[in-house]
Design an enzyme around this catalytic site. Structure first.
Site, PDB file in Angstrom:
ATOM      1  N   ASN A   9      54.031  32.560  24.718  1.00 41.47           N
ATOM      2  CA  ASN A   9      54.274  31.475  25.660  1.00 41.47           C
ATOM      3  C   ASN A   9      53.148  30.441  25.507  1.00 41.47           C
ATOM      4  OD1 ASN A   9      53.949  29.936  28.081  1.00 41.47           O
ATOM      5  ND2 ASN A   9      55.373  31.300  29.121  1.00 41.47           N
ATOM      6  N   ASP A  11      52.825  27.523  27.186  1.00 47.58           N
ATOM      7  CA  ASP A  11      52.716  26.610  28.337  1.00 47.58           C
ATOM      8  C   ASP A  11      51.294  26.112  28.558  1.00 47.58           C
ATOM      9  OD1 ASP A  11      55.357  27.197  28.856  1.00 47.58           O
ATOM     10  OD2 ASP A  11      54.968  28.344  30.688  1.00 47.58           O
ATOM     11  N   HIS A  12      50.326  27.025  28.413  1.00 49.78           N
ATOM     12  CA  HIS A  12      48.973  26.645  28.835  1.00 49.78           C
ATOM     13  C   HIS A  12      48.224  25.806  27.811  1.00 49.78           C
ATOM     14  CE1 HIS A  12      49.688  28.437  32.565  1.00 49.78           C
ATOM     15  NE2 HIS A  12      49.853  29.647  32.061  1.00 49.78           N
ATOM     16  N   ARG A  20      44.148  16.247  31.503  1.00 56.83           N
ATOM     17  CA  ARG A  20      43.523  14.948  31.241  1.00 56.83           C
ATOM     18  C   ARG A  20      44.537  13.840  30.969  1.00 56.83           C
ATOM     19  NH1 ARG A  20      38.172  14.343  29.672  1.00 56.83           N
ATOM     20  NH2 ARG A  20      36.930  15.565  31.101  1.00 56.83           N
ATOM     21  N   HIS A  45      58.162  27.409  29.573  1.00 54.32           N
ATOM     22  CA  HIS A  45      58.735  27.263  30.912  1.00 54.32           C
ATOM     23  C   HIS A  45      58.759  25.772  31.246  1.00 54.32           C
ATOM     24  CE1 HIS A  45      58.488  28.635  35.423  1.00 54.32           C
ATOM     25  NE2 HIS A  45      59.512  27.848  35.187  1.00 54.32           N
ATOM     26  N   ARG A  47      59.091  23.586  33.918  1.00 55.32           N
ATOM     27  CA  ARG A  47      59.100  23.651  35.388  1.00 55.32           C
ATOM     28  C   ARG A  47      59.667  22.374  35.959  1.00 55.32           C
ATOM     29  NH1 ARG A  47      55.661  27.782  37.821  1.00 55.32           N
ATOM     30  NH2 ARG A  47      56.095  26.620  39.720  1.00 55.32           N
ATOM     31  N   ARG A  51      54.613  20.475  35.288  1.00 55.27           N
ATOM     32  CA  ARG A  51      53.156  20.523  35.332  1.00 55.27           C
ATOM     33  C   ARG A  51      52.524  20.824  33.972  1.00 55.27           C
ATOM     34  NH1 ARG A  51      51.986  25.962  38.830  1.00 55.27           N
ATOM     35  NH2 ARG A  51      53.254  24.868  40.344  1.00 55.27           N
ATOM     36  N   HIS A  52      53.279  21.444  33.079  1.00 53.62           N
ATOM     37  CA  HIS A  52      52.710  21.649  31.733  1.00 53.62           C
ATOM     38  C   HIS A  52      53.671  21.185  30.637  1.00 53.62           C
ATOM     39  CE1 HIS A  52      54.732  25.426  32.577  1.00 53.62           C
ATOM     40  NE2 HIS A  52      53.710  25.971  33.220  1.00 53.62           N
ATOM     41  N   GLU A  72      62.325  29.314  29.647  1.00 53.26           N
ATOM     42  CA  GLU A  72      62.298  29.804  31.028  1.00 53.26           C
ATOM     43  C   GLU A  72      62.577  28.621  31.943  1.00 53.26           C
ATOM     44  OE1 GLU A  72      58.416  31.308  31.717  1.00 53.26           O
ATOM     45  OE2 GLU A  72      58.585  32.876  30.228  1.00 53.26           O
ATOM     46  N   THR A 102      51.590  30.392  39.463  1.00 60.19           N
ATOM     47  CA  THR A 102      52.424  30.843  38.351  1.00 60.19           C
ATOM     48  C   THR A 102      53.635  31.540  38.962  1.00 60.19           C
ATOM     49  OG1 THR A 102      52.461  32.216  36.347  1.00 60.19           O
ATOM     50  CG2 THR A 102      51.085  32.987  38.168  1.00 60.19           C
ATOM     51  N   THR A 103      54.554  32.040  38.127  1.00 55.89           N
ATOM     52  CA  THR A 103      55.765  32.669  38.660  1.00 55.89           C
ATOM     53  C   THR A 103      55.369  33.950  39.392  1.00 55.89           C
ATOM     54  OG1 THR A 103      56.805  31.833  36.662  1.00 55.89           O
ATOM     55  CG2 THR A 103      58.125  33.279  38.035  1.00 55.89           C
ATOM     56  N   GLU A 153      64.162  40.637  31.858  1.00 59.33           N
ATOM     57  CA  GLU A 153      62.725  40.649  31.580  1.00 59.33           C
ATOM     58  C   GLU A 153      62.048  41.190  32.836  1.00 59.33           C
ATOM     59  OE1 GLU A 153      60.854  37.208  29.844  1.00 59.33           O
ATOM     60  OE2 GLU A 153      58.890  37.816  30.599  1.00 59.33           O
ATOM     61  N   HIS A 193      54.295  38.963  31.948  1.00 61.52           N
ATOM     62  CA  HIS A 193      53.522  38.342  33.022  1.00 61.52           C
ATOM     63  C   HIS A 193      52.232  39.111  33.281  1.00 61.52           C
ATOM     64  CE1 HIS A 193      52.395  35.969  36.431  1.00 61.52           C
ATOM     65  NE2 HIS A 193      53.350  35.136  36.100  1.00 61.52           N
ATOM     66  N   GLY A 194      51.136  38.427  33.048  1.00 61.63           N
ATOM     67  CA  GLY A 194      49.820  38.983  33.331  1.00 61.63           C
ATOM     68  C   GLY A 194      49.311  39.948  32.276  1.00 61.63           C
ATOM     69  N   GLY A 215      51.454  34.796  27.487  1.00 64.93           N
ATOM     70  CA  GLY A 215      50.962  33.431  27.347  1.00 64.93           C
ATOM     71  C   GLY A 215      49.495  33.244  27.655  1.00 64.93           C
ATOM     72  N   HIS A 216      49.142  33.382  28.940  1.00 67.13           N
ATOM     73  CA  HIS A 216      47.815  32.983  29.395  1.00 67.13           C
ATOM     74  C   HIS A 216      46.687  33.658  28.625  1.00 67.13           C
ATOM     75  CE1 HIS A 216      44.370  32.838  32.225  1.00 67.13           C
ATOM     76  NE2 HIS A 216      44.819  31.604  32.404  1.00 67.13           N
TER      77      HIS A 216
HETATM   78  N1  PXP Z   1      57.492  35.827  31.254  1.00 68.99           N
HETATM   79  C1  PXP Z   1      57.885  34.987  32.237  1.00 68.99           C
HETATM   80  C2  PXP Z   1      59.310  35.050  32.687  1.00 68.99           C
HETATM   81  C3  PXP Z   1      56.990  34.063  32.803  1.00 68.99           C
HETATM   82  O1  PXP Z   1      57.407  33.253  33.786  1.00 68.99           O
HETATM   83  C4  PXP Z   1      55.668  34.006  32.313  1.00 68.99           C
HETATM   84  C5  PXP Z   1      54.726  32.991  32.866  1.00 68.99           C
HETATM   85  O2  PXP Z   1      55.218  31.720  32.651  1.00 68.99           O
HETATM   86  C6  PXP Z   1      55.312  34.868  31.267  1.00 68.99           C
HETATM   87  C7  PXP Z   1      56.235  35.791  30.777  1.00 68.99           C
HETATM   88  C8  PXP Z   1      53.946  34.869  30.665  1.00 68.99           C
HETATM   89  O3  PXP Z   1      52.989  35.234  31.597  1.00 68.99           O
HETATM   90  P1  PXP Z   1      51.456  35.142  31.242  1.00 68.99           P
HETATM   91  O4  PXP Z   1      51.141  33.691  30.999  1.00 68.99           O
HETATM   92  O5  PXP Z   1      50.783  35.706  32.447  1.00 68.99           O
HETATM   93  O6  PXP Z   1      51.249  35.956  29.987  1.00 68.99           O
END
Ligand code: PXP
Length: 243
Positions: A9, A11-12, A20, A45, A47, A51-52, A72, A102-103, A153, A193-194, A215-216
Site C-alpha cells: 500500500n 498511500d503514505h 507540503r 485507498h 479516500r 488526504r493522500h 480500497e 486510518t481505517t 480482507e 492493517h497495522g 503500507g505504513h
Molecule cells: N488493508 C486495508 C483494507 C487498509 O485500509 C489499510 C490501510 O489503508 C491497509 C490494509 C494497510 O494498513 P497499514 O498501512 O497499517 O499497513
C-alpha cells in the site's frame, strides 16, 4: 512454502507529498519500485477527503502497474462510478470516517447490507473482483459471502495493537478462525492493517491467508533503507514465514 502474496500500500508516499502540497514523492513511481522489489500487488485507498492518494495517481497507476491494482474505497455510488471508469483488478470496500487517522474498524456488512449489496453487484458486473474489509467476526464473514463478495480482507488492527501475551494470542486466534470460516465458505482470504516487520510472522503462519496488504511500516522503513529494500525485506518475511 510460498507464503502469502504481498500487496504494498503506497498511500503514505502520497501522505508525504500532500503534507507540503509538493509534486514529490510520487506514489506512482513508488508503485513501480515496489513491483521491481517483489510486490505482488499495489494497493491504494482513494479516500473521500483525498488526504493522500489523488484521482490522477489512481489513473496513472492503472496505466503503469503491471502486477495487480487493488483499490480500497467506501461503498458509495460516487466511488463505484470512479471504479467503473478506472477498472482496477480488485476493489476492497472499507468503512470511512472523516475524522479517523486510518481505517479504524472493519466494514459492518451485517448492518450496511443494502448499500454494500448494491456496490458489490455494480462492481462484479464490471468484472472487478470484490473484497470486503471486515473484523475477524464470524457473522461478518457469513454476511460477506451472502452479499456476493469473492474475497474478505481480515482487519488485523486489534491483533497488532494487543499487548504481547494472552490478549495478542486471543486476537491472533480470532484472525485465524475468521480465515478458516472464510475458506470454508469458498471465499478468498486476505488480511492487513497495522502489520510490521516484527508482528507479521504469526499471521504469515495462518495457511488460509493468501494475501497481506501492508503500507505504513514499509513506507516508514523505506525512509531509512530505501523502498526497494523495505519491500524486499517484507517479501522475504512472507516467504520464510516470519522473523
Ligand atoms: N488493508 C486495508 C483494507 C487498509 O485500509 C489499510 C490501510 O489503508 C491497509 C490494509 C494497510 O494498513 P497499514 O498501512 O497499517 O499497513
Amino acid at each position: 512454502m510460498a507464503g502469502p502474496r504481498l500487496g504494498v500500500n503506497v498511500d503514505h508516499v502520497a501522505t508525504l507529498r500532500q503534507a507540503r502540497g509538493a509534486s514529490y514523492p510520487d506514489p506512482v513511481a513508488a508503485a513501480t519500485l515496489a513491483e521491481l522489489a517483489g510486490a505482488d500487488q499495489i494497493t491504494v485507498h482513494l479516500r473521500e477527503d483525498r488526504r493522500h492518494i489523488q484521482d490522477r495517481d489512481l489513473e496513472a497507476m492503472r496505466r503503469t502497474v503491471s502486477t495487480r491494482l487493488n483499490l480500497e474505497m467506501a461503498a458509495t455510488p460516487g466511488m463505484v462510478e470512479i471504479a467503473r471508469a478506472v477498472r482496477p483488478d480488485e476493489v476492497t470496500l472499507v468503512p470511512e470516517r472523516r475524522a479517523e487517522l486510518t481505517t479504524e474498524g472493519g466494514l459492518d456488512v451485517v448492518r450496511g447490507r443494502e448499500e454494500i449489496v448494491r456496490a458489490v453487484r455494480a462492481l462484479r458486473d464490471e468484472g472487478i473482483l470484490v473484497s470486503l474489509f471486515i473484523d475477524p467476526d464470524r457473522s461478518q464473514v457469513e454476511a460477506s459471502r451472502d452479499v456476493g463478495a469473492q474475497v474478505i480482507e481480515i482487519h488485523t488492527g486489534r491483533y497488532c495493537e494487543a499487548r504481547p501475551g494472552g490478549e495478542q494470542v486471543r486476537e491472533l486466534a480470532r484472525v485465524a478462525e475468521a480465515a478458516r470460516a472464510g475458506t470454508r465458505l469458498g471465499l478468498q482470504v486476505a488480511a492487513g492493517h497495522g502489520l510490521h516487520y516484527q508482528n507479521v510472522g504469526p499471521v504469515v503462519e495462518i495457511p488460509e491467508i493468501e494475501e497481506l496488504n501492508i503500507g505504513h511500516s514499509i513506507v516508514a522503513r523505506a525512509v531509512f533503507v530505501g523502498l526497494e529494500r523495505a519491500v524486499r525485506e517484507m517479501k522475504e518475511l512472507l516467504e520464510r514465514g516470519g522473523p
